[in-house]
Design an enzyme around this catalytic site. Sequence first.
Site, short mmCIF file in Angstrom:
data_model
loop_
_atom_site.label_atom_id
_atom_site.label_comp_id
_atom_site.label_asym_id
_atom_site.label_seq_id
_atom_site.Cartn_x
_atom_site.Cartn_y
_atom_site.Cartn_z
N THR A 143 0.84 -1.19 0.00
CA THR A 143 0.00 0.00 0.00
C THR A 143 0.88 1.24 0.00
OG1 THR A 143 -1.64 1.33 1.18
CG2 THR A 143 -0.27 -0.09 2.53
N ASP A 145 -0.15 3.91 1.05
CA ASP A 145 -0.57 4.66 2.24
C ASP A 145 0.32 4.41 3.45
OD1 ASP A 145 -2.78 5.89 1.01
OD2 ASP A 145 -3.97 4.08 1.26
N GLU A 248 -5.97 14.18 1.11
CA GLU A 248 -7.33 14.13 0.61
C GLU A 248 -8.34 13.91 1.73
OE1 GLU A 248 -7.61 10.78 -2.04
OE2 GLU A 248 -7.15 9.31 -0.47
#
Length: 417
Positions: A143, A145, A248
């Site tokens: 990921t 992230d 975001e």
Amino acid sequence: MTKKRNIIVGQSGGPTSVINSSLAGVYSNAIERGFHKVYGMLHGIQGLLDEQYVDLSTQIHSDLDIELLKRTPSAFLGSCRFKLPEIHENREIFEKVFEILNRLDIDSFIYIGGNDSMDTIKKLSDYGILTGQPQKFLGVPKTIDNDLALTDHTPGFGSAAKYIGASTKEIIRDALGLTYCKPMITVIEVMGRNAGWLTGATALAKTEECEGPDFIYLPELPFDLEKCLKKVRALLKKKDSIVIAVSEGLKLADGRYVCELSGGADYVDAFGHRQLQGTAAYLAGYFSAEIGCKARSVEFSTLQRSASHMASRVDIDEAFMVGGAAVKAADEGDTGKMVVIDRVSDDPYMSSAGIYDVHRIANEEKVVPRDWMNREGDYVTKDFVDYVKPLIQGDYQPIMVNGLPRHLVLNKRQKRK
């Protein structure tokens, strides 16, 4: 007759620029260890339930193909966002999975993915143990992230951070050339729902010849719109170009996403995650209206996870390492585990593969520590930058053909159903 030992591997969730290096690691190590066949699920567990899979020996024919695969972005096998139910809610779906695995003589099931993918490994492993099935289930971290628990970092993050740092520098240079007539504010939106690892990577742009972004706002802390506006006003008295990096998933103190202020975040996926977009666009419009200067927004969007031409060598090598480590663990009898990356040293940077119980990882989320953000909550600290820098080192040059990168592409004629 000796029973066949086959492996099946799948990819799940949002892809990265190095997810296929992990696939290459699984395939190469499985062949070296004498597994008979390596099957690939097409579109993860969802595709497997539809009996969509491929014999990877029909796709990978040489060492050159392995090198191409390591340099190919996105999910070579196709991905999915499919949530397995709890075992007590729908045993039939688990019975179908294991019927397919037993029919294919699958010894080991390897899933390359993030948090939700580790939930899949946990559930399949639990069901296998509950019903006495022989398969082993291993997770391979993936990921951009960087929010998986217990691993120092995740494959995909280093390359995304490298792209973000380099692109932020380029955006800053671009903005500085456009401020002759009037000041300008640039708001950069970076992926990150609850964890700000990627947004923090914009701080890498602060180098000897670049000031870096002026403010960095992570989703770990509530965002104060009026306080930010006040800081921007004050800074505009000192400089003509201001660059702000935001996640975001930036939220206000009342829990609303900033992007919701402009009507975004309507779509919800199978895991209950809202699709977040428009944070930078809203803030740019807000600053422009309140201050009266030019403002623009920049979204890196999918580029930050697919820019394989900017992949870090450390990241590609570690992605390959964890793929191979999962095969090794399965071959030695482990199940219900996820491979992790342990940082051995920073100078020189060294890492190794470890393994942890997936029950300690699935559905947990690693966020940026508060002490890696400054007191004001508008920038990251030196500790954050020192943590990320080793992960972006080195290059893996694409194999160029006629001036463009060559990728390995799935031959769908070899698909099995």
